[in-house]
Write an enzyme that holds these catalytic residues in place. Sequence first.
Site, short mmCIF file in Angstrom:
data_model
loop_
_atom_site.label_atom_id
_atom_site.label_comp_id
_atom_site.label_asym_id
_atom_site.label_seq_id
_atom_site.Cartn_x
_atom_site.Cartn_y
_atom_site.Cartn_z
N LYS A 224 0.79 -1.25 -0.14
CA LYS A 224 -0.10 0.16 0.11
C LYS A 224 0.66 1.07 -0.06
O LYS A 224 1.74 1.21 0.82
CB LYS A 224 -0.80 -0.25 1.24
CG LYS A 224 -1.93 -1.25 1.34
CD LYS A 224 -2.90 -1.21 0.15
CE LYS A 224 -3.64 -2.19 0.37
NZ LYS A 224 -4.95 -2.07 -0.59
N ASP A 328 -13.78 -7.82 -8.96
CA ASP A 328 -14.28 -7.91 -7.47
C ASP A 328 -15.59 -8.90 -7.44
O ASP A 328 -16.38 -8.69 -8.16
CB ASP A 328 -14.30 -6.77 -6.91
CG ASP A 328 -14.78 -6.79 -5.32
OD1 ASP A 328 -13.81 -6.47 -4.43
OD2 ASP A 328 -15.94 -7.33 -4.98
#
Lengths: 444, 444
Positions: A224, A328
């Site tokens: 991240k 997703d």
Amino acid sequence: MPPTSARVTAVDTYDIRFPTSRELDGSDAMNPDPDYSAAYVVLRTDAGDGHEGHGFTFTIGRGNEVQVAAIEALRGQLLGRPVDGLCADPGTLYRDLTGDSQLRWLGPEKGVMHMAIGAVVNAAWDLAAKRARKPLWRFLADAEPEWIVRQVDFRHLTDALTPEEALDLLRRGREGARARRGRLVERGYPAYTTSPGWLGYDDDKLTRLAARAVADGFRQIKLKVGADLEDDVRRCRLARAAVGPGVRLAVDANQRWEVDEAIRWTRALAGSGLYWIEEPTSPDDILGHAAIRRAVAPVKVATGEHAHNRIVFKQLLQAGAVDIVQLDAARVGGVNENLAVLLLAARFGVPVCPHAGGVGLCELVQHLAMFDYLAVSGTTEDRVIEYVDHLHDHFLDPVVIKDGHYTAPTAPGFSAAMRPESIARYTYPDGTYWATQDDKERTA
Amino acid sequence: MPPTSARVTAVDTYDIRFPTSRELDGSDAMNPDPDYSAAYVVLRTDAGDGHEGHGFTFTIGRGNEVQVAAIEALRGQLLGRPVDGLCADPGTLYRDLTGDSQLRWLGPEKGVMHMAIGAVVNAAWDLAAKRARKPLWRFLADAEPEWIVRQVDFRHLTDALTPEEALDLLRRGREGARARRGRLVERGYPAYTTSPGWLGYDDDKLTRLAARAVADGFRQIKLKVGADLEDDVRRCRLARAAVGPGVRLAVDANQRWEVDEAIRWTRALAGSGLYWIEEPTSPDDILGHAAIRRAVAPVKVATGEHAHNRIVFKQLLQAGAVDIVQLDAARVGGVNENLAVLLLAARFGVPVCPHAGGVGLCELVQHLAMFDYLAVSGTTEDRVIEYVDHLHDHFLDPVVIKDGHYTAPTAPGFSAAMRPESIARYTYPDGTYWATQDDKERTA
């Protein structure tokens, strides 16, 4: 299976929340303190065969009750539906729900209402695969191309993909499927891991987990980024040093940047040998992603976990905005819409690397990626499924990772069912976990 | 007004539904039987001045309870908020709500959760304008450009519009505002009417209402199209014959078509002298709108009522996909996000013609268009506000149309407040209207 007159008799919903914010698991530049949650639904029938359909929307805490309310708004469309018909053609349910003109106003095909549709549509697929006694990936891969095409809503897609083109892709996609299935069962499907890279982890933990990921067989890790450039430069260097030159290093900005900022930041990190930059800016910004992609090549641009429907994916591909499609399982309208996404990606020759993590997303997406390998793209080259090692123990049929690969599930269904004891413990606010917390420790 | 220590003390919500489907008012190609509804919110304070903030999301029936649940999910962010600060800077509330990382997952910035934010943000503006004793259009037009710029969230916009550019637009926009204000108060803001053109109306009713619209002073009417081409060709000819050559004729397909179908259909109707084609395809399809616009010129392309946030508007403008920006007062994140839309449109030199109709949308958008005229675009040329003559009698400060123009409101606030007796009668399912209906006549 002999025909029955069984019907859907109950649609039970659960607001399930895990207190993940306490460990900073899942922390990133946009989401500092998520409490990983699920608006969970169970379809029950009077078939007497013991099968239920399980599905859910993943959320990160507050508002999970709104998602539950949206699923409950669909109850009237589900109760009394004949089970045989539902399982023989989940596409009819999907079309009935997305086509409900009054509910459509609440999107259309986006946000809370659309994710609720995804949860119940996925529950229907779970039920259908269980009744067929197959894991969903096999249920899909065994289906006729004509039937798969009928499961897809081509509305607003035909300038990029027609039913005829989809049928052609699926017919060609089947060639060699038997041999690939043998390899899949033997070897599994390649994974990458995000576990080392949460923004809340310190350098030691990052380095240690990155090295362990390589030792565990992963050939790609993800970090991240996006909170502080200097930190990110250092973290990427540490990660690169820990994994060595042969392992792919991806970074994920979780929508944090403006277009020019994304270009500048990505170029600053590129020295560590970045493979992809994920969600560099708003997930709605198709043109922005296209501009970023042109500017940061050869670093690849990946997005899709927040792309709200097939029409967004269509445009990301038409605009040349993405190198990697990250579908997703629980953001769009369920399996049916993800079939459209897989076909669109194949049409444009762009690899699909599903988003996972959260609650149960790894369990779901593995089926879609394995179907893609067997019957659509026919390859795992440059394809990996995200893996995050959180919360799997709450599922009855959790993913199994071996040597950096997802093992092909063997249990019938969509691997969506949560353990009853986990549901009882983490139901919000009355489950045994939450009922014993101080008020100030609760998420809402 | 002297400073107070007053706070927000209550956030009351109402599920209000009008049985409009019985008259086929509001029927179009995508929405055959809407029951126009509002998820309605009232912010109450302990200021003792009698002022409340009213806001709502417009929906078309089923799912209105989900929208209410989403507004209720924001209650914790509202209760206890100091009223002075809220009214001096509604932008802080808007940023707090759209920036809540857990709620953001449910969009981001789209669908049910974002519309809920729009409802409460609009309620805050209603309260702020009431406390300033000004109708919202004047409250906005009297504000300093620097303050307006601070009300806008430029995140994910800066590749098209920076704060500095916005400030420059607003400074130039003020020039001559005093003279325009005089004209506005005297003459009003031009309107067009959709009342003749609902798809459920027969030819006689269409012709009669089209002729009456011209007699009533409207210089533009709009017809719903998209169900049957032959019918639409005939209806457009009838409408053109009824209104004569000098009146603009717009058509609205409500997202019904594929890209190529939209081009074919629009060309087939163009012979009746179409001014614009509205929502020809999916509201998410920026590239599709751009392709249609290139193909159907000189017929103009209009869209925006379902554009879910400023980032979609940005791209519609960047891609050259629209001739007309149709902002909606209750689809996006309230006044703050619509300020961004007005500024983006001005930056690209594209006129804004707000979407209205529904429940109370006319009441809201007139303020935004009048602010645009006074302080942003500085003109009403090629600009009209939609007008539909439904349900205004349920509002305390209903729009007043004179000679085809919206009269500038004089009552303080955002004209959002519904009559208490209407709320009591149409609250679903326990209001006096619904409680006396047979179960089968209810919407859900």
